[in-house]
Design an enzyme around this catalytic site. Structure first.
Site, short mmCIF file in Angstrom:
data_model
loop_
_atom_site.label_atom_id
_atom_site.label_comp_id
_atom_site.label_asym_id
_atom_site.label_seq_id
_atom_site.Cartn_x
_atom_site.Cartn_y
_atom_site.Cartn_z
N THR A 55 63.04 108.94 45.37
CA THR A 55 64.12 108.32 46.96
C THR A 55 65.63 107.98 47.08
O THR A 55 66.53 108.10 46.64
CB THR A 55 63.38 108.52 47.75
OG1 THR A 55 62.19 109.36 48.27
CG2 THR A 55 64.16 108.23 49.04
N THR A 104 58.05 106.88 46.98
CA THR A 104 56.82 106.05 47.56
C THR A 104 55.46 107.20 47.83
O THR A 104 54.72 105.93 47.71
CB THR A 104 57.29 105.78 49.25
OG1 THR A 104 57.82 106.84 49.82
CG2 THR A 104 58.60 104.82 48.26
N SER A 115 57.78 111.75 42.26
CA SER A 115 56.80 110.74 42.47
C SER A 115 55.68 111.66 42.72
O SER A 115 54.21 111.47 42.22
CB SER A 115 56.27 109.33 43.31
OG SER A 115 56.35 109.51 44.24
#
Lengths: 163, 163, 163, 163
Positions: free
Chosen positions: D12, D83, D54
């Protein structure tokens, strides 16, 4: 001071970042906050008609926009709209011959991401709406176009006069 | 596309924070960056006439602004100006009867501090300058005033029609 | 989770732009908003001790900071402070030998002006405060200094080890 | 000053808004700009290993991250990471027993959208990396977790100790 009606329909203007799912979405309009930060002193009334990506806008949605412009008391109207089909909505409004000054505007970057063009375009649209004669217009990038003769170049993202 | 001349004179618009001395100061104008972020597609030429707090503006400065407006080729002009004495400069320009559409604008918050009103006012001023007939105007907070009949309320910071 | 106390003393961190008078001033601290935007999940209690430019900080002010650090229940403390005399306050705290982990931090640019260094420094100071042994520290620009051996270079604005 | 290596993997932190297609995408890392705005004075070297969400990170990607951490000269490392699977990468690194201080961090909001948590987390991660003993850690929201015992609550977006 002539009252101005602002109709919100969604578009990039009002896209937000959903931090749980990592994607863009619509929640509430940022128009109120934008007008407050801009210290806008016009007599403006904001109504949210819908909150959609303009690629998802249907004929029924467009009919609702036209009817809302016809029905409201104000003769000077600004519509915030996704840029992808802004020209289609402008043509639908132009065809309705409402005898009002109607200005469509939008943004290339969501306001929530620090959009400079949203604030600039909003200032521009509210100004054109105050002084232009009855008709339908698109105000983007500082320029103003007749609503019946405008198109967006999808590769560059720039609005230009339609041939 | 009608070309527009922008004259920069300083004012809150262009104030910056001097991080070594902890005070406000002027360096370069932010107009170019603002126009770029706003994705402005107008034919705009920016000239910096001076970089002053408008409380420090002298009669000689005002004469220079009037002469620059007279001398430039463009007939549509935007002037960025400190708000405190914007009305005085507007009156000086109105008195000169230049036969051009001249719009003064400014900001309550410096652009470098994330000013929303600067971008909004710039969009507004550039729009009014394109469509209003020859004359001198002040565009602030979404509104437009005749340059010969406007004043700033120093307690509220709001522009209003002069009695 | 070890609780952390944040003492606010003013400084550039919390300076705001007074749009009526066109100057910098102090109103309320931005610490709460900063912690919220940072999505900080620490157990943090914020107390405002004073709101001053650190150039105006008196010996009585420094004594009050020392006493507040001594009196609070927490053993891990962050102090937001103007950068100009941060080293003096650090030395006063170091001399008091309070047996707590105390980290002073500040900003070169006010948070209200979109300060990136304030948020970065706050994240840094809260992290050092959690893991460093008892002592007094200055956390600026990502670095950490012993509070008794640090000084600010007034020409460059950079903190460095005192000789 | 101990040198710190920063490995960029995307996430992000580095997402941007593609104004032509109206969607999020990766271009270049914002780490250099963030460090500059934060006025970071650490000896930091930034290398981009990959630019991925991710959720799309493969075992081969994780192996590459582990090898890069092993191969670099620095013993203090910060990794920016999406995350959603940060905990998986942390476990892979913990299993490799590299004998270095490695801190993973990320952001809930893209930096380009005015992320406050990205700057705060970056300041936090660089600070923990300087002082924590060899090991693998996750620094998010001001807190630090052992890399082998952390998980992200997908409903709230908050990191917490794994049971």
């Amino acid at each position: 001071m002539t009252p101005i009606r602002v109709f919100v329909t969604g578009g990039t203007f009002d896209k937000e970042y959903d931090e749980i799912h990592g994607r863009l979405f619509f929640k509430d309009t940022h128009l109120h906050e934008m007008l407050r930060l801009a210290r806008c002193r016009l007599s403006v009334d904001v109504s949210t008609l819908m909150m959609v990506d303009s690629l998802d806008m249907t004929d029924a949605d467009r009919a609702r926009i036209v009817e809302s412009c016809r029905a409201c008391a104000e003769t000077r109207i600004v519509i915030t709209h996704g840029t992808d089909t802004m020209s289609e909505t402008a043509r639908a409004l132009a065809g309705a011959r409402l005898g009002k000054s109607i200005v469509l505007t939008g943004a290339m970057i969501p306001y929530a991401f620090g959009s400079s063009d949203g604030l600039f375009n909003l200032g521009s649209a509210l100004s054109f709406a105050q002084v232009l004669p009855p008709g339908v217009y698109v105000a983007m990038n500082g320029r103003v176009f007749a609503g019946s003769r405008v198109r967006k170049d999808r590769t560059t993202g720039v609005f230009e006069e339609a041939p």
